[in-house]
Scaffold this motif. Structure first.
Motif, PDB file in Angstrom:
ATOM      1  N   VAL A 190      -9.823   0.988  -0.335  1.00 52.16           N
ATOM      2  CA  VAL A 190     -10.598   0.548  -1.556  1.00 52.16           C
ATOM      3  C   VAL A 190     -11.041  -0.876  -1.338  1.00 52.16           C
ATOM      4  CG1 VAL A 190      -8.340  -0.452  -2.613  1.00 52.16           C
ATOM      5  CG2 VAL A 190     -10.320   0.278  -3.993  1.00 52.16           C
ATOM      6  N   ILE A 191     -12.302  -0.799  -1.734  1.00 52.83           N
ATOM      7  CA  ILE A 191     -12.920  -2.109  -2.010  1.00 52.83           C
ATOM      8  C   ILE A 191     -13.427  -2.554  -3.370  1.00 52.83           C
ATOM      9  CG2 ILE A 191     -15.088  -3.254  -1.288  1.00 52.83           C
ATOM     10  CD1 ILE A 191     -15.464  -1.543   1.162  1.00 52.83           C
ATOM     11  N   THR A 192     -12.885  -3.943  -3.811  1.00 53.47           N
ATOM     12  CA  THR A 192     -13.233  -4.536  -4.933  1.00 53.47           C
ATOM     13  C   THR A 192     -13.858  -5.682  -4.753  1.00 53.47           C
ATOM     14  OG1 THR A 192     -12.044  -4.895  -7.103  1.00 53.47           O
ATOM     15  CG2 THR A 192     -10.745  -5.106  -4.805  1.00 53.47           C
ATOM     16  N   TYR A 193     -14.651  -6.173  -5.745  1.00 51.59           N
ATOM     17  CA  TYR A 193     -15.037  -7.511  -5.851  1.00 51.59           C
ATOM     18  C   TYR A 193     -14.558  -8.316  -6.874  1.00 51.59           C
ATOM     19  CZ  TYR A 193     -18.568  -4.558  -8.345  1.00 51.59           C
ATOM     20  OH  TYR A 193     -19.069  -3.882  -9.028  1.00 51.59           O
ATOM     21  N   ASN A 194     -13.368  -7.711  -7.650  1.00 49.48           N
ATOM     22  CA  ASN A 194     -12.591  -8.540  -8.327  1.00 49.48           C
ATOM     23  C   ASN A 194     -11.398  -8.885  -7.779  1.00 49.48           C
ATOM     24  OD1 ASN A 194     -10.457  -8.495 -10.581  1.00 49.48           O
ATOM     25  ND2 ASN A 194     -12.336  -8.501 -11.794  1.00 49.48           N
ATOM     26  N   HIS A 195     -11.303 -10.485  -7.927  1.00 53.25           N
ATOM     27  CA  HIS A 195     -10.019 -11.028  -7.148  1.00 53.25           C
ATOM     28  C   HIS A 195      -8.749 -10.506  -7.872  1.00 53.25           C
ATOM     29  CE1 HIS A 195      -7.529 -14.713  -6.012  1.00 53.25           C
ATOM     30  NE2 HIS A 195      -8.327 -14.084  -4.738  1.00 53.25           N
ATOM     31  N   ASN A 196      -8.737 -10.720  -9.072  1.00 50.38           N
ATOM     32  CA  ASN A 196      -7.371 -10.153  -9.871  1.00 50.38           C
ATOM     33  C   ASN A 196      -6.908  -8.698  -9.275  1.00 50.38           C
ATOM     34  OD1 ASN A 196      -6.787 -12.531 -11.073  1.00 50.38           O
ATOM     35  ND2 ASN A 196      -8.100 -11.969 -12.882  1.00 50.38           N
ATOM     36  N   ASN A 197      -7.882  -7.852  -9.359  1.00 52.40           N
ATOM     37  CA  ASN A 197      -7.671  -6.299  -8.871  1.00 52.40           C
ATOM     38  C   ASN A 197      -7.367  -6.467  -7.439  1.00 52.40           C
ATOM     39  OD1 ASN A 197      -7.985  -3.822  -9.887  1.00 52.40           O
ATOM     40  ND2 ASN A 197      -9.836  -3.277  -9.050  1.00 52.40           N
ATOM     41  N   TYR A 198      -7.954  -7.093  -6.616  1.00 57.14           N
ATOM     42  CA  TYR A 198      -7.655  -7.261  -5.190  1.00 57.14           C
ATOM     43  C   TYR A 198      -5.957  -7.452  -5.051  1.00 57.14           C
ATOM     44  CZ  TYR A 198      -6.896  -9.281  -0.586  1.00 57.14           C
ATOM     45  OH  TYR A 198      -6.804  -9.591   0.688  1.00 57.14           O
ATOM     46  N   LEU A 199      -5.619  -8.708  -5.605  1.00 54.18           N
ATOM     47  CA  LEU A 199      -4.311  -9.115  -5.442  1.00 54.18           C
ATOM     48  C   LEU A 199      -3.345  -7.937  -6.121  1.00 54.18           C
ATOM     49  CD1 LEU A 199      -4.601 -12.584  -7.137  1.00 54.18           C
ATOM     50  CD2 LEU A 199      -4.319 -12.132  -4.660  1.00 54.18           C
ATOM     51  N   THR A 200      -3.630  -7.385  -7.358  1.00 55.62           N
ATOM     52  CA  THR A 200      -2.947  -6.299  -7.679  1.00 55.62           C
ATOM     53  C   THR A 200      -2.850  -5.175  -6.785  1.00 55.62           C
ATOM     54  OG1 THR A 200      -3.445  -6.788  -9.922  1.00 55.62           O
ATOM     55  CG2 THR A 200      -2.495  -4.736  -9.605  1.00 55.62           C
ATOM     56  N   LEU A 201      -3.955  -4.637  -6.265  1.00 54.62           N
ATOM     57  CA  LEU A 201      -3.768  -3.648  -5.144  1.00 54.62           C
ATOM     58  C   LEU A 201      -3.040  -3.858  -3.811  1.00 54.62           C
ATOM     59  CD1 LEU A 201      -7.423  -2.392  -5.772  1.00 54.62           C
ATOM     60  CD2 LEU A 201      -5.312  -1.163  -6.548  1.00 54.62           C
ATOM     61  N   SER A 202      -3.521  -5.306  -3.510  1.00 51.85           N
ATOM     62  CA  SER A 202      -2.980  -5.601  -2.346  1.00 51.85           C
ATOM     63  C   SER A 202      -1.098  -5.666  -2.472  1.00 51.85           C
ATOM     64  CB  SER A 202      -3.244  -7.159  -1.893  1.00 51.85           C
ATOM     65  OG  SER A 202      -4.730  -6.967  -1.584  1.00 51.85           O
ATOM     66  N   ALA A 203      -0.783  -6.100  -3.452  1.00 44.92           N
ATOM     67  CA  ALA A 203       0.757  -6.180  -3.697  1.00 44.92           C
ATOM     68  C   ALA A 203       1.399  -4.706  -3.696  1.00 44.92           C
ATOM     69  CB  ALA A 203       0.967  -6.812  -5.133  1.00 44.92           C
ATOM     70  N   GLN A 204       0.477  -3.881  -4.061  1.00 45.11           N
ATOM     71  CA  GLN A 204       1.211  -2.577  -3.899  1.00 45.11           C
ATOM     72  C   GLN A 204       1.300  -1.911  -2.581  1.00 45.11           C
ATOM     73  OE1 GLN A 204      -1.354  -0.127  -6.482  1.00 45.11           O
ATOM     74  NE2 GLN A 204      -1.133  -1.236  -8.337  1.00 45.11           N
ATOM     75  N   ASN A 205       0.744  -2.680  -1.719  1.00 49.41           N
ATOM     76  CA  ASN A 205       0.822  -2.194  -0.247  1.00 49.41           C
ATOM     77  C   ASN A 205       0.927  -0.697  -0.053  1.00 49.41           C
ATOM     78  OD1 ASN A 205       1.210  -3.060   2.396  1.00 49.41           O
ATOM     79  ND2 ASN A 205       3.476  -2.845   2.578  1.00 49.41           N
ATOM     80  N   ARG A 206      -0.153   0.128  -0.540  1.00 47.38           N
ATOM     81  CA  ARG A 206      -0.228   1.504  -0.596  1.00 47.38           C
ATOM     82  C   ARG A 206      -1.297   1.868   0.477  1.00 47.38           C
ATOM     83  NH1 ARG A 206      -2.292   6.019  -2.876  1.00 47.38           N
ATOM     84  NH2 ARG A 206      -3.450   4.502  -4.522  1.00 47.38           N
ATOM     85  N   ILE A 207      -2.511   1.212   0.298  1.00 43.11           N
ATOM     86  CA  ILE A 207      -3.592   1.710   0.987  1.00 43.11           C
ATOM     87  C   ILE A 207      -4.341   0.312   1.563  1.00 43.11           C
ATOM     88  CG2 ILE A 207      -4.107   3.958   0.045  1.00 43.11           C
ATOM     89  CD1 ILE A 207      -6.046   2.441  -1.659  1.00 43.11           C
ATOM     90  N   PHE A 208      -5.357   0.626   2.391  1.00 44.63           N
ATOM     91  CA  PHE A 208      -6.203  -0.605   3.019  1.00 44.63           C
ATOM     92  C   PHE A 208      -6.911  -1.229   1.596  1.00 44.63           C
ATOM     93  CE2 PHE A 208      -5.506   1.032   7.120  1.00 44.63           C
ATOM     94  CZ  PHE A 208      -5.723  -0.170   7.745  1.00 44.63           C
ATOM     95  N   VAL A 209      -6.990  -2.465   1.610  1.00 42.44           N
ATOM     96  CA  VAL A 209      -7.695  -3.207   0.166  1.00 42.44           C
ATOM     97  C   VAL A 209      -8.586  -4.170   0.856  1.00 42.44           C
ATOM     98  CG1 VAL A 209      -7.505  -4.265  -1.882  1.00 42.44           C
ATOM     99  CG2 VAL A 209      -5.695  -2.796  -1.244  1.00 42.44           C
ATOM    100  N   GLY A 210      -9.858  -4.016   0.658  1.00 43.12           N
ATOM    101  CA  GLY A 210     -10.782  -4.994   0.972  1.00 43.12           C
ATOM    102  C   GLY A 210     -11.664  -5.913  -0.059  1.00 43.12           C
ATOM    103  N   TYR A 211     -11.638  -6.904   0.035  1.00 47.01           N
ATOM    104  CA  TYR A 211     -12.168  -7.922  -1.124  1.00 47.01           C
ATOM    105  C   TYR A 211     -13.519  -8.483  -0.751  1.00 47.01           C
ATOM    106  CZ  TYR A 211     -12.369 -11.956  -4.458  1.00 47.01           C
ATOM    107  OH  TYR A 211     -12.930 -12.857  -5.148  1.00 47.01           O
ATOM    108  N   MET A 212     -14.601  -7.966  -1.348  1.00 48.02           N
ATOM    109  CA  MET A 212     -16.025  -8.532  -1.115  1.00 48.02           C
ATOM    110  C   MET A 212     -16.395  -8.826  -2.098  1.00 48.02           C
ATOM    111  SD  MET A 212     -17.158  -5.148   1.368  1.00 48.02           S
ATOM    112  CE  MET A 212     -18.823  -5.849   1.489  1.00 48.02           C
TER     113      MET A 212
END
Length: 267
Positions: A163-185
């Motif tokens: 997943v790619i997101t440009y929302n920083h809070n969303n990026y932190l939440t998704l990254s913490a789940q450590n389930r799939i690749f997370v890109g922050y743009m």
């Protein structure tokens, strides 16, 4: 790299439509792009610039999709524009570019019945979701309350590879789940929002997207080989003890060459 790209196309009134067209030239320098659309109408002039495939949700060609290296799905909070894209993403895993942090409205509008909406909530939040969905449908909760407490975002990523997101809070939440690749743009915010005066670099964005997609593809291929080895090796070890030491597909093929299957005496 061959990319299947799912997003709204002109003349759809969407910032993501504008983003897609702006980015196209730069993406085509690095990958073979095919647009997939269920829109009617769509700007047929695009056919002179890029391959465009028309699909219906019940008639899409899975064979053609399989000829690509990765699917990229744009999902925002509009069921009319992104509903079918999400349905395809559930059946054919790919990379989701998430354009909204909260998708409660999306799934509410997408639901064909109250029961389907309740099932979405229950799938994401269990019995708590079931209870609060019913309270919302009975006007006990507001839309704002539901979006804040039950965004339903995980449902949009149900089978995603990344997943790619440009929302920083969303990026932190998704990254913490450590389930799939997370890109922050974060640059996509400037690129998509035409009212933003901060200049973005579409070439840099194209590079970032291609690099992210390449990493996801590489991981998927390695994971597939690992699953093959992990599934086949235990079943074949009794035939050839050498297989116990295998750690890659190439060695597995070598070892299988030494296997002689028992002959059926009745044949």
């Amino acid at each position: 790299m061959k990319i299947n790209w799912f997003s709204p196309l002109p003349p759809a009134n969407s910032d993501i439509t504008n983003y897609t067209i702006k980015l196209l030239t730069f993406l085509q320098e690095k990958a073979e792009i095919t647009f997939w659309t269920n829109q009617s109408p769509w700007d047929t002039k695009l056919k002179t610039e890029v391959a465009v495939k028309k699909y219906k949700i019940e008639q899409i060609s899975w064979l053609e999709l399989n000829q690509g290296d990765v699917n990229i799905y744009h999902i925002g909070n509009n069921a009319e524009l992104y509903g079918d894209i999400w349905q395809i993403s559930r059946r054919f895993p790919g990379i989701v570019i998430l354009h909204d942090e909260k998708l409660q409205d999306f799934f509410y509008m997408l639901s064909s019945s109250k029961n389907e909406y309740i099932e979405y909530m229950k799938q994401c939040y269990g019995e708590e979701g079931n209870k609060n969905a019913r309270l919302f449908l009975n006007n006990y909760h507001s839309k704002e309350f539901m979006a804040k407490n039950y965004p339903l975002t995980p449902l949009a990523l149900e089978n995603a590879l990344g997943v790619i997101t440009y929302n920083h809070n969303n990026y932190l939440t998704l990254s913490a789940q450590n389930r799939i690749f997370v890109g922050y743009m974060p640059s996509l915010t400037n690129f998509i929002n035409t009212d933003n005066n901060i200049n973005s670099n579409p070439l840099s964005d194209a590079d970032a997207l291609i690099n992210f997609a390449s990493q996801v593809c590489q991981y998927r291929c390695q994971s597939s080989l690992d699953r093959i080895v992990n599934r086949i090796v235990p079943e074949l070890t009794y035939l050839n003890p050498k297989i116990e030491t295998l750690n890659n597909f190439e060695n597995l093929v070598d070892a299988i060459e030494f296997i002689t299957l028992p002959v059926d005496s009745n044949s």
